[in-house]
Motif scaffolding. Structure first.
Motif, PDB file in Angstrom:
ATOM      1  N   SER A  13       0.836  -1.203   0.000  1.00 34.04           N
ATOM      2  CA  SER A  13       0.000   0.000   0.000  1.00 34.04           C
ATOM      3  C   SER A  13       0.873   1.255   0.000  1.00 34.04           C
ATOM      4  O   SER A  13       0.366   2.371   0.084  1.00 34.04           O
ATOM      5  N   ALA A  44      -7.282  -1.160  -2.336  1.00 31.61           N
ATOM      6  CA  ALA A  44      -6.851   0.201  -2.018  1.00 31.61           C
ATOM      7  C   ALA A  44      -6.549   1.001  -3.288  1.00 31.61           C
ATOM      8  O   ALA A  44      -6.260   0.434  -4.344  1.00 31.61           O
ATOM      9  N   ILE A  67     -11.703  -5.423   0.536  1.00 27.60           N
ATOM     10  CA  ILE A  67     -11.097  -4.669   1.631  1.00 27.60           C
ATOM     11  C   ILE A  67     -11.967  -4.787   2.874  1.00 27.60           C
ATOM     12  O   ILE A  67     -13.197  -4.751   2.780  1.00 27.60           O
ATOM     13  N   LYS A  69     -13.827  -3.596   6.266  1.00 28.00           N
ATOM     14  CA  LYS A  69     -14.471  -2.333   6.625  1.00 28.00           C
ATOM     15  C   LYS A  69     -13.543  -1.436   7.443  1.00 28.00           C
ATOM     16  O   LYS A  69     -13.479  -0.229   7.221  1.00 28.00           O
ATOM     17  N   ALA A  70     -12.785  -2.027   8.354  1.00 28.68           N
ATOM     18  CA  ALA A  70     -11.918  -1.244   9.238  1.00 28.68           C
ATOM     19  C   ALA A  70     -10.790  -0.545   8.485  1.00 28.68           C
ATOM     20  O   ALA A  70     -10.249   0.456   8.963  1.00 28.68           O
ATOM     21  N   LEU A  71     -10.439  -1.070   7.300  1.00 29.67           N
ATOM     22  CA  LEU A  71      -9.351  -0.481   6.520  1.00 29.67           C
ATOM     23  C   LEU A  71      -9.849   0.327   5.331  1.00 29.67           C
ATOM     24  O   LEU A  71      -9.045   0.930   4.627  1.00 29.67           O
ATOM     25  N   HIS A  73     -11.270   3.124   5.053  1.00 30.60           N
ATOM     26  CA  HIS A  73     -10.878   4.536   5.108  1.00 30.60           C
ATOM     27  C   HIS A  73      -9.367   4.668   5.274  1.00 30.60           C
ATOM     28  O   HIS A  73      -8.738   5.492   4.623  1.00 30.60           O
ATOM     29  N   LYS A  74      -8.783   3.834   6.120  1.00 31.75           N
ATOM     30  CA  LYS A  74      -7.340   3.916   6.379  1.00 31.75           C
ATOM     31  C   LYS A  74      -6.534   3.672   5.114  1.00 31.75           C
ATOM     32  O   LYS A  74      -5.549   4.355   4.838  1.00 31.75           O
ATOM     33  N   GLU A  75      -6.910   2.667   4.342  1.00 32.82           N
ATOM     34  CA  GLU A  75      -6.180   2.334   3.114  1.00 32.82           C
ATOM     35  C   GLU A  75      -6.749   3.080   1.900  1.00 32.82           C
ATOM     36  O   GLU A  75      -6.258   2.900   0.793  1.00 32.82           O
ATOM     37  N   MET A  90     -10.350  -9.145   8.337  1.00 34.57           N
ATOM     38  CA  MET A  90      -9.217  -9.510   7.489  1.00 34.57           C
ATOM     39  C   MET A  90      -9.326 -10.965   7.046  1.00 34.57           C
ATOM     40  O   MET A  90      -8.995 -11.309   5.909  1.00 34.57           O
ATOM     41  N   ARG A  93     -11.703 -11.203   4.296  1.00 41.84           N
ATOM     42  CA  ARG A  93     -11.077 -10.607   3.111  1.00 41.84           C
ATOM     43  C   ARG A  93     -10.204 -11.633   2.393  1.00 41.84           C
ATOM     44  O   ARG A  93     -10.318 -11.838   1.189  1.00 41.84           O
ATOM     45  N   GLY A 112       2.187  -7.187   5.406  1.00 43.01           N
ATOM     46  CA  GLY A 112       0.898  -7.727   4.980  1.00 43.01           C
ATOM     47  C   GLY A 112       1.011  -8.567   3.727  1.00 43.01           C
ATOM     48  O   GLY A 112       0.395  -9.639   3.613  1.00 43.01           O
TER      49      GLY A 112
END
Length: 196
Positions: A13, A44, A67, A69-71, A73-75, A90, A93, A112
């Protein structure tokens, strides 16, 4: 001959230090599209992940992102994909990425990327799937890892036929050619049954 309709790409990423990493992402994207192979990846829009997806889409190919849900926005989830699946975890995913794919390739990436590669390779070793796994070794990025894996085999913690399951090439077309001709070795399933 193995039917390869979708390939899962594990990659960073972040863009990495060298421009060659982006060039390899573009070359792999071009190889996928030229063979009408759908991209499956981590969803991402940034780093090598975004680069390979953007190039596939620009060339008229299909790009499917997965992706958690928790990532999302972050990714920075890519919202212009052919499909974007948002999972609850994850684990979900990785399972969905595996289900959607006929093979797996790791471009340069971080922890990752390595974790995903080793998990999917382990699943192949255990006979949970019979799909090809490989490394696109860009500018020697994976040289130290390859040497370590040779050491693991020499120390008899990995059998020769399991070691051979992880294919390594520096050229995406060479790797994809090997995937089309891939014949999984007979492996012992975790229940002890021989499978091919």
């Amino acid at each position: 001959m193995t039917s390869i309709n979708s390939i899962c790409i594990y990659c960073g990423s972040s863009p990495g230090r060298l421009d060659a990493y982006a060039s390899a992402a573009f070359a792999l994207a071009e190889s996928l599209v030229s063979r009408n192979i759908r991209l499956v990846y981590g969803g991402a829009s940034i780093g090598i992940m975004g680069m390979v997806a953007d190039r596939v889409l620009k060339l008229g190919g299909q790009a499917v992102g997965v992706i958690p849900k928790a990532l999302a926005h972050k990714e920075v989830a890519h919202h212009h994909l052919t499909e974007l699946h948002v999972t609850q975890s994850m684990h979900e995913r990785k399972m969905l990425m595996a289900e959607l794919s006929d093979g797996f390739i790791a471009l340069p990436g971080g922890i990752g990327t390595l974790e995903e590669l080793f998990e999917i390779w382990t699943w192949a070793q255990l006979g949970f799937h019979h799909k090809p796994c490989g490394l696109l070794n860009v500018e020697g990025y994976y040289d130290a890892l390859i040497n370590f894996l040779d050491h693991v085999r020499a120390e008899q913690f990995v059998k020769n036929h399991h070691h051979a399951m992880l294919m390594v090439e520096t050229n995406p077309d060479a790797l994809l050619d090997r995937y089309v001709n891939y014949q999984p070795p007979a492996v012992k399933h975790w229940l002890g049954k021989d499978e091919t």
